[in-house]
Structures are given as C-alpha cells and as structure tokens.
Design a protein around this motif. Structure first.
Motif, PDB file in Angstrom:
ATOM      1  N   PHE A 182      42.475  -5.200  25.283  1.00 36.63           N
ATOM      2  CA  PHE A 182      41.212  -4.969  24.570  1.00 36.63           C
ATOM      3  C   PHE A 182      40.531  -6.260  24.124  1.00 36.63           C
ATOM      4  O   PHE A 182      39.860  -6.291  23.101  1.00 36.63           O
ATOM      5  CB  PHE A 182      41.442  -4.036  23.360  1.00 36.63           C
ATOM      6  N   GLN A 183      40.734  -7.325  24.878  1.00 38.58           N
ATOM      7  CA  GLN A 183      39.986  -8.554  24.613  1.00 38.58           C
ATOM      8  C   GLN A 183      39.397  -9.013  25.944  1.00 38.58           C
ATOM      9  O   GLN A 183      39.832 -10.004  26.521  1.00 38.58           O
ATOM     10  CB  GLN A 183      40.906  -9.629  24.031  1.00 38.58           C
ATOM     11  N   PRO A 184      38.427  -8.257  26.478  1.00 45.22           N
ATOM     12  CA  PRO A 184      37.936  -8.552  27.824  1.00 45.22           C
ATOM     13  C   PRO A 184      37.420  -9.988  27.961  1.00 45.22           C
ATOM     14  O   PRO A 184      36.608 -10.430  27.162  1.00 45.22           O
ATOM     15  CB  PRO A 184      36.815  -7.524  28.034  1.00 45.22           C
ATOM     16  N   ASP A 185      37.926 -10.653  28.974  1.00 50.89           N
ATOM     17  CA  ASP A 185      37.549 -12.040  29.262  1.00 50.89           C
ATOM     18  C   ASP A 185      36.275 -12.005  30.100  1.00 50.89           C
ATOM     19  O   ASP A 185      36.297 -12.194  31.313  1.00 50.89           O
ATOM     20  CB  ASP A 185      38.705 -12.709  30.015  1.00 50.89           C
ATOM     21  N   ILE A 186      35.137 -11.731  29.420  1.00 43.94           N
ATOM     22  CA  ILE A 186      33.887 -11.471  30.129  1.00 43.94           C
ATOM     23  C   ILE A 186      33.442 -12.688  30.938  1.00 43.94           C
ATOM     24  O   ILE A 186      32.956 -12.564  32.067  1.00 43.94           O
ATOM     25  CB  ILE A 186      32.808 -11.033  29.129  1.00 43.94           C
ATOM     26  N   ASP A 187      33.646 -13.851  30.380  1.00 48.04           N
ATOM     27  CA  ASP A 187      33.174 -15.057  31.058  1.00 48.04           C
ATOM     28  C   ASP A 187      33.868 -15.258  32.400  1.00 48.04           C
ATOM     29  O   ASP A 187      33.240 -15.650  33.378  1.00 48.04           O
ATOM     30  CB  ASP A 187      33.414 -16.278  30.162  1.00 48.04           C
TER      31      ASP A 187
ATOM     32  N   VAL B 281      38.701 -12.854  38.550  1.00 50.33           N
ATOM     33  CA  VAL B 281      38.762 -11.404  38.438  1.00 50.33           C
ATOM     34  C   VAL B 281      40.076 -10.946  37.794  1.00 50.33           C
ATOM     35  O   VAL B 281      40.084 -10.127  36.872  1.00 50.33           O
ATOM     36  CB  VAL B 281      38.606 -10.750  39.833  1.00 50.33           C
ATOM     37  N   SER B 282      41.172 -11.532  38.277  1.00 52.49           N
ATOM     38  CA  SER B 282      42.471 -11.056  37.805  1.00 52.49           C
ATOM     39  C   SER B 282      42.677 -11.261  36.301  1.00 52.49           C
ATOM     40  O   SER B 282      43.114 -10.334  35.616  1.00 52.49           O
ATOM     41  CB  SER B 282      43.589 -11.738  38.592  1.00 52.49           C
ATOM     42  N   PRO B 283      42.358 -12.437  35.760  1.00 49.57           N
ATOM     43  CA  PRO B 283      42.504 -12.586  34.301  1.00 49.57           C
ATOM     44  C   PRO B 283      41.640 -11.593  33.536  1.00 49.57           C
ATOM     45  O   PRO B 283      42.071 -11.031  32.525  1.00 49.57           O
ATOM     46  CB  PRO B 283      42.052 -14.019  34.050  1.00 49.57           C
ATOM     47  N   TRP B 284      40.443 -11.355  34.031  1.00 46.72           N
ATOM     48  CA  TRP B 284      39.565 -10.378  33.377  1.00 46.72           C
ATOM     49  C   TRP B 284      40.206  -8.993  33.399  1.00 46.72           C
ATOM     50  O   TRP B 284      40.270  -8.294  32.389  1.00 46.72           O
ATOM     51  CB  TRP B 284      38.213 -10.334  34.095  1.00 46.72           C
ATOM     52  N   PHE B 285      40.736  -8.634  34.579  1.00 48.70           N
ATOM     53  CA  PHE B 285      41.358  -7.317  34.717  1.00 48.70           C
ATOM     54  C   PHE B 285      42.504  -7.160  33.714  1.00 48.70           C
ATOM     55  O   PHE B 285      42.610  -6.156  33.013  1.00 48.70           O
ATOM     56  CB  PHE B 285      41.886  -7.161  36.150  1.00 48.70           C
ATOM     57  N   ARG B 286      43.341  -8.208  33.634  1.00 51.18           N
ATOM     58  CA  ARG B 286      44.480  -8.100  32.721  1.00 51.18           C
ATOM     59  C   ARG B 286      44.027  -8.081  31.271  1.00 51.18           C
ATOM     60  O   ARG B 286      44.606  -7.392  30.433  1.00 51.18           O
ATOM     61  CB  ARG B 286      45.447  -9.259  32.967  1.00 51.18           C
TER      62      ARG B 286
ATOM     63  N   GLY C 257      32.355  -5.724  29.799  1.00 49.76           N
ATOM     64  CA  GLY C 257      33.042  -5.478  28.540  1.00 49.76           C
ATOM     65  C   GLY C 257      32.986  -4.022  28.110  1.00 49.76           C
ATOM     66  O   GLY C 257      33.883  -3.526  27.440  1.00 49.76           O
ATOM     67  N   VAL C 258      31.923  -3.325  28.508  1.00 48.44           N
ATOM     68  CA  VAL C 258      31.768  -1.933  28.073  1.00 48.44           C
ATOM     69  C   VAL C 258      32.055  -0.947  29.215  1.00 48.44           C
ATOM     70  O   VAL C 258      32.844  -0.019  29.071  1.00 48.44           O
ATOM     71  CB  VAL C 258      30.342  -1.704  27.515  1.00 48.44           C
ATOM     72  N   LEU C 259      31.412  -1.218  30.353  1.00 49.05           N
ATOM     73  CA  LEU C 259      31.549  -0.275  31.482  1.00 49.05           C
ATOM     74  C   LEU C 259      32.999   0.028  31.866  1.00 49.05           C
ATOM     75  O   LEU C 259      33.319   1.191  32.130  1.00 49.05           O
ATOM     76  CB  LEU C 259      30.786  -0.815  32.705  1.00 49.05           C
ATOM     77  N   PRO C 260      33.866  -0.981  31.927  1.00 49.05           N
ATOM     78  CA  PRO C 260      35.247  -0.646  32.324  1.00 49.05           C
ATOM     79  C   PRO C 260      35.873   0.403  31.417  1.00 49.05           C
ATOM     80  O   PRO C 260      36.567   1.304  31.899  1.00 49.05           O
ATOM     81  CB  PRO C 260      35.980  -1.979  32.189  1.00 49.05           C
ATOM     82  N   TYR C 261      35.573   0.303  30.117  1.00 48.10           N
ATOM     83  CA  TYR C 261      36.188   1.267  29.203  1.00 48.10           C
ATOM     84  C   TYR C 261      35.542   2.643  29.337  1.00 48.10           C
ATOM     85  O   TYR C 261      36.220   3.674  29.257  1.00 48.10           O
ATOM     86  CB  TYR C 261      36.091   0.753  27.765  1.00 48.10           C
ATOM     87  N   VAL C 262      34.230   2.643  29.587  1.00 48.96           N
ATOM     88  CA  VAL C 262      33.567   3.923  29.857  1.00 48.96           C
ATOM     89  C   VAL C 262      34.189   4.576  31.082  1.00 48.96           C
ATOM     90  O   VAL C 262      34.514   5.771  31.098  1.00 48.96           O
ATOM     91  CB  VAL C 262      32.048   3.719  30.068  1.00 48.96           C
ATOM     92  N   MET C 263      34.379   3.728  32.112  1.00 45.73           N
ATOM     93  CA  MET C 263      34.954   4.241  33.361  1.00 45.73           C
ATOM     94  C   MET C 263      36.340   4.855  33.100  1.00 45.73           C
ATOM     95  O   MET C 263      36.618   5.976  33.539  1.00 45.73           O
ATOM     96  CB  MET C 263      35.052   3.084  34.364  1.00 45.73           C
TER      97      MET C 263
END
Lengths: 549, 244
Positions: free
Chosen positions: B168-173, B158-163, B7-13
């Motif tokens: 800005f509503q990361p599907d962390i689960d 993975v794909s739903p999370w990526f999308r 949830g956080v790292l992708p945005y930092v990246m």
C-alpha cells in the motif's frame, strides 16, 4: 461389507415394439429446451444398427469406460488424471455434433406467408444450430427398422466384430435379416466412468439410491464425462455449456412414481426396483481379468436382501428398513439375480451398469411354426435356440462380452416358460421336467411368468419413496416458488437474491404481526404470501389498481 | 494523472476483481463455465486452443517471475541482468507468439464456423478485444525492445511498482518512468482484470487441480444430512425399542 442401495431397471426386449413413446415423453419432460435439441436421454435403437451417437460402442474410437492395466488395476481408457488435465483445453475424443445429428426444425412460416403462386409452399428444414437451410441426413434413429441396412449394416461395431469371426453369422438380405429394438437410458453404473472423469467433481452418485447426477452449479464444462461414458449417455448442452444426463426422473422416483419412460411404455416392458450391493467389492469385481467373467462378478456384488446377515448390515449402514423391504420385493432383483434372465449391457466396459435387459426370444417361435414344427413345444424350442434368427453371438456381444453361454441359458429359460405355461393355459397335464431342464421349479417359473407376462403395475415398479423414510426432514418444504430466480425471493440484491425463507417463518411473523398490532395486516412487504394472507387490507401488488368510480 | 493511473486504478481493479468474482460465484454459479464450443467444431480448436492456453500459462509464469522476483535475487544466484533478459525474451517471445497465433486461430474459427459464431455473445466479443489487445501490447513490449535495440529494463520500473502495490505504498514514480509500451500494456492488463469476473474468463479460476487428489468416484447425499439414516426423535417406527 458396506451395503448400499441402488435403483435399477430391467427392460424386457421381447416386448419392445419400437414405438419410441419412451423417447418422446422423456424428451418432452427433460430435453425440449434450447441447447439440448439433439439430446435424447432415452433413445430406442434398432439392432443391428449404428446406434446413437453413431458407433458409440466402438471404444477403440471413443475411448470410454475402464480398462484393466498390466498391474491388474482399473484405469480410464481415455487416460488417467494427469493426461485428462493436459488434454483439458481440447478433448481429443469428444463426439462432434454430427456424430449425434444436427438438430433441425422446419420453416413453417412460409406455409402461411408464401405469396400466391403456381407451386405449393414447402416447409424447408432449418438447422437449429445456425438457423440456415440444411439437408437432413442423419438423426437419433435414422436407421430405424433397419433403414439403409444393406449399405450401412457393416458400420454396426458388433456386426463388424462378429463378421471377423464368421462371415455368415449376420446377414442383411431381406429374407435372412433380423432385428430387435434396444431402448437405452443412462446405466447409473456402480463404477461410473463419467463420474471418475469429471475434473470438477460435479458429477456424483447419490448415496441413497445410486442415481448418477450432474451438479449444474459445479459443472464447468470440461467435457471429460462425455468421453468417459462408454454408452455416450452424457450430453453437452451447447447453450449453457454444462453436461446433462438422464436423471432417472429422480423427482418422480423420490415420491414413488416410476420414471417417465417407464410410466409411458406401452409394452409395459420396464421394471424398476432396488438392488442392495456391497460397495466395498465393486472395484474388485470390475477388475476381474477375463471380460467374460464380468457378468458373473457383477452378479456377485449384488446382495440377497432376504439374507439376515445382509439385512443386519443394511441396518448398520443406515439403510431404512422400508428400503430393505422394497429390495426384498424388488422385481429387478428377481429378474437379475434370482431367475437370472436379465443381462447387463456391455459389461466389458467395466462400469457395472445397472440397467439390465431380458434378451429377445420371439422370432424363434414364428420360425419354427413356419417350418411346420410346433413352435411352442419345449423340445423344439430348446433345439432351435442355437439356430435363432437373431444370432446368439450378436446378443452375447451386447450383453455378456461375447460369451454365448449365459445368453443361451436365458433364452432356454424363456423358452421353458413358454412351453410350460402353454400346458397350464390349455389345461394340459403339467410337465415338471420342463422347468427342471432349466433348473427351476414349477412354482418359480409361474412366478416369473406372472412378473414377465402379466407385469402388474405395482409388481413392475417397487419404488420406495424418499419421503416415507425421512418425512421428518421434509417438514419444511418451502414454497415451490422459493427457488433461485423464482418470484418468492428477497435479499440484498433485490427480489431474486438471497436464500428462500421457509414458509413457516413467514407464517410465524405474519401471525405475530396480526396478533400484536392495532391495524390490519402489515401491507408494507413487497410481496404477499397467499398462504397466510387473511383477506384483510389491500396489499400492494395483489390487486390491479382500482379504477376511478 | 500518474497518481490516478498507477496509484488509484490498480486498487479499483483489484476491488472490482475480488468483489466481482465473489458476486459472480454467489449469484451465477450456473453461468460459471468454459462455454466450450468443441461440440460444433474440433479440428481448428484442437490446434488453436492448446496453443493459446499453454502459451498463456507460460506467459503467466513469466509475468509472475518477472514481477515478483527482484533483480537483486537473480543476480545473487549468478544470473546476470543481460542473461536474464535473453532467456526471458526467448521464452516469453515463443510463448507470446504461440498465444497470439492460438487466439488468432480461435477467433478465425469462431467467426467462420456458423454455430460457434451464433453462440458468441456481445460480452464475448468485448472480452476478445481486450484480451487480444493485452496480448498484442505485451508482445510488442518484448519485440519492440529487441527491434529498437533500446531494451527498457522493466525490472527496475514496473516490477518495483507492482511489488509496492502490495504494501500500500505505490511507487508511482517508478511506473511513470517506464516506457510507453509498458504503460499501455499495464493499462490494458488492468482493464482485462476489471472485466474478468463478468466474462467467461472466470473459468480460469476453477482450474480443476483438485482432480489430481480426489478419489475417482464421488458420492453425495441427497440432502445435506444423512437422509436414510436413523430418524430424528419422535419418528421412531411402531414397536421400535426405546431410544437410550
């Protein structure tokens, strides 16, 4: 008609003694850096010889320059745009460092450090690429003065081509050998194949003077320009990963100074001046069907700067009147288009090169004198040109795509000048039939003599400055230290970031500061501009810390 | 932990990637290059480099298709899930192996060719480690799935999370529920994109597509403006007519 100006050079090969001064001074000025150890923007080749890099003229191998396709249009020999992009990951025809030579230095330290022993210490060659000991086997002018020619002469692509037609035209036996020197810089072509090959669009031809340059900030190191240039005058800096090339010493010519190679030429054989040409006709002229017509079509692109129509068109196209004046006095235009004694190097590459050569004549005079003839007499000279020691065919392969006619005409013109001027110098009766035999008048041939033989500095180099014409744009030059990475910078990321502030802006602020504040000059700035420091106060960093009294 | 990783790292990246690239472009245009070493050695390069780069291009396209296009779309056009997987496995497998073999050749070349090795910086070495790890991890997600027989369907994790990241509503689960191999590959991938702007990899951003559309010969003026053009007011030559 679109008139454009082009800085060009003519080299009079008769005067070149092969001293390499131009190469050395050019190297000192431009390529004495890590990454370009092997690079010579200016090099002097002995012909016959392989050249630098080896056999660069062999376009079946290196695929440089343009070719005319079946539809009569020009395409890059190494392939069009799509093919370039598909081969971008590994350029199939990039010369290896060994085709130039592996640069080296010597291990001088052993000379000083070696322990006492029976033998003299030796400074061994060390590769400048890997640092390891290496055997020196080749360099930019390894075959200088025909070195190794009996074994390697066949490797000269031009010798190869002439031999195919006639076995005994070129001979390497000592008594029959011939040679001359060919100094080479970038040709600053009108139709540059390197610029066309650059995928990034980092290479460009300057609108004002036609100098071809590489934008170091936009070059991404795709290396296609090295392949594109048939003269192999673009070099890859293996340290920075960027292409570099002869700059025609643009910082010098912009202020009216000749290039370093010209300035230091001891033979005074180089001429610099302007051409005016019709930019609209370049592509058409470069695509004529017969290679042998390329010399003539290249001449046709050049415009006569004395023609009122051309002057008017130049004015319309925004060329400064002073530049037109310079083009009218241009020595290169005279030698190329008026006297027509200078020829382009390899016009068959279809790049419209703008460094021209007066072919060498000298050996013929000695030859005639040796055989008991009067070597300087016009009749003898004219007759001997076909039996020259340097075969006309060889010169023709270099300068006219193999057509011997223009070369013979040039050599006859030069021979006529010699014979005619001998009469003048010896106070004999002037023979008007000599210049007439080559289609010139006595006046004209004496002017040509003055330009070629006397070659006064200000007649050899007629270089309009960038500044006179546009001084108004140079009002604000800025401090010379205010360049990227220079000390005169201060931006959001510390001293070396941001853009340089013009000096007048700083002066303005400093003066206002001084006039409106009660104290001495503001010393809070991190650095001091010496141009407007009034000597008051002790700005930080200007003086070393004061010792305790 | 999952929140931090997915949830956080992708945005930092992304933040590092974008600002880093802008910073690099503004302050280090001169260093923005492929740093090619073809001048020193071309025999191995001519095999390895196209293998690696073309393989990588196919891999990138595969990633885009796999991550961006939802499963429902491909089913809608009549491509069943198993069929999609087979073609993705075959194509991805070939491209991945080619990429890996290519970079293996390139690294071997880099190590054994003297001048190329001495031109290799520490930065390059770090980049190579991360790059190779990312490729190996990616390839193993594909190949392990085949070998183990239990194919993890990343298109529902993975794909739903990526999308979901883009809205800005990361599907962390969803991401946390994917297999370990996928999670490792994703992490290494994010590390690669984080160091991207600071390595020679930036040359990928300047792929010269514009070359296809520009005229062959480029003309540029000495200064920005018309240098040899008509002079500004006040600089007319003596005897020139009054400006209108």
């Amino acid at each position: 008609m679109k008139v454009m100006a082009q800085l060009g050079m003519v080299m009079n090969l008769d005067k070149c003694i092969g001293c390499h001064t131009c190469s050395v001074t050019c190297k000192q000025a431009w390529t004495n850096r890590a990454g370009v150890e092997y690079v010579w923007f200016n090099n002097v080749e002995t012909r016959p010889g392989q050249g630098y890099p080896r056999r660069y003229q062999d376009q079946d191998r290196w695929r440089g320059g343009w070719v005319r396709n079946r539809r009569g249009r020009l395409t890059l020999r190494a392939g069009g745009r799509v093919r370039k992009l598909l081969s971008i990951f590994a350029n199939p025809v990039l010369p290896n460092i060994r085709d130039y030579y592996e640069p080296w230095t010597y291990d001088y330290e052993t000379l000083v450090d070696a322990p006492l022993g029976d033998d003299f210490p030796v400074a061994e060659p060390r590769s400048l690429l890997s640092g390891r000991p290496m055997a020196v086997e080749w360099s930019a002018n390894w075959d200088d003065d025909l070195g190794g020619i009996p074994e390697q002469g066949e490797l000269d692509p031009i010798v190869e081509r002439i031999r195919r037609e006639s076995e005994d035209k070129v001979r390497f036996e000592y008594e029959q050998a011939f040679m001359f020197y060919l100094p080479r810089i970038c040709e600053h072509c009108l139709n540059p194949a390197c610029v066309a090959s650059c995928p990034s669009g980092a290479m460009y031809k300057r609108v004002e003077d036609g100098i071809v340059l590489v934008d170091q900030d936009r070059c991404r190191g795709w290396r296609m320009c090295v392949t594109g240039c048939p003269y192999k005058k673009i070099y890859f800096n293996h340290r920075t990963g960027k292409a570099e090339k002869c700059t025609f010493c643009y910082p010098r010519v912009e202020v009216g100074l000749p290039t370093v190679c010209s300035e230091t030429c001891v033979g005074r054989l180089r001429y610099i001046g302007l051409f005016l040409y019709d930019a609209d006709r370049v592509t058409e002229a470069a695509s004529v069907e017969d290679e042998r017509d390329l010399y003539q079509s290249q001449l046709d692109v050049l415009l006569d700067p004395h023609d009122p129509a051309v002057v008017a068109a130049a004015h319309r196209d925004g060329i400064d009147p002073e530049w037109v004046e310079a083009a009218q006095r241009s020595p290169v235009h005279k030698l190329v288009a008026q006297y027509r004694v200078a020829l382009p190097l390899h016009p068959e590459f279809r790049t419209m090169p703008m460094v021209w050569y007066v072919p060498p004549l000298s050996p013929v005079v000695d030859r005639l004198t040796e055989t008991g003839h009067d070597g300087e007499s016009a009749g003898n000279l004219f007759g001997a040109i076909d039996a020259l020691r340097i075969p006309v065919e060889y010169l023709a392969e270099l300068f006219t795509a193999g057509d011997p006619e223009p070369v013979t005409r040039v050599l006859r013109t030069l021979a006529a000048m010699r014979a005619f001027m001998r009469d003048v110098t010896l106070g004999r009766e002037i023979d008007e039939s000599i210049p007439a035999a080559v289609g010139m008048g006595a006046e004209e041939i004496m002017e040509m003599y003055r330009l070629l033989a006397i070659a006064k500095y200000d007649e050899r180099y007629v270089i309009p400055t960038a500044h006179v014409g546009e001084a108004h744009q140079l009002e604000e030059l800025g401090c010379s230290l205010d360049v990227d990475g220079g000390p005169g910078m201060g931006g959001p990321f510390g001293e070396a970031s941001g853009r340089p502030a013009p000096v007048s802006v700083e002066t303005f602020h400093a003066l206002r500061d001084r006039q409106t504040s009660d104290t001495v000059a503001d010393t809070s700035a991190s650095r001091v501009n010496l141009l407007n420091w009034d000597g008051k106060g002790r700005p930080e960093g200007l003086f070393p810390p004061r010792g305790r009294r | 932990m999952n929140v931090l990783l997915w949830g956080v790292l992708p945005y930092v990246m992304v933040a590092v990637l974008v600002t880093g690239t802008i910073w690099r472009y503004r302050y280090d245009k001169f260093g923005w290059t492929t740093r090619s070493s073809e001048l020193h050695e071309s025999r191995l390069l001519r095999i390895g480099s196209p293998m690696f780069h073309f393989g990588l291009l196919v891999v990138v396209i595969g990633h885009v298709i796999g991550l961006v296009i939802p499963e429902s779309w491909t089913t809608a056009i009549g491509l069943s899930e198993p069929a999609y997987h087979v073609q993705a496995l075959v194509l991805g497998g070939i491209a991945g192996v080619s990429t890996l073999a290519g970079i293996a050749i390139l690294i071997y070349r880099r190590r054994t060719t003297g001048p190329v090795f001495s031109a290799t910086t520490r930065n390059d070495k770090l980049m190579y480690v991360v790059l190779v790890l990312a490729i190996v991890a990616g390839l193993s997600t594909t190949l392990l799935g085949v070998a183990g027989g239990e194919e993890h369907n990343y298109r529902v994790s993975v794909s739903p999370w990526f999308r979901s990241l883009f809205v800005f509503q990361p599907d962390i689960d969803a991401m946390a529920g994917s297999s370990l191999a996928f999670r490792i590959h994703t992490l290494i991938g994010m590390a690669l994109f984080t160091i991207w702007p600071f390595t020679r990899l930036v040359h990928a951003f300047s792929a010269p597509v514009g070359y296809l559309f520009r005229p062959y010969i480029v003309y540029r003026s000495r200064s920005g403006g018309p240098a040899a053009g008509p002079p500004r007011r006040g600089w007319d030559r003596v005897g020139s007519s009054e400006p209108r």
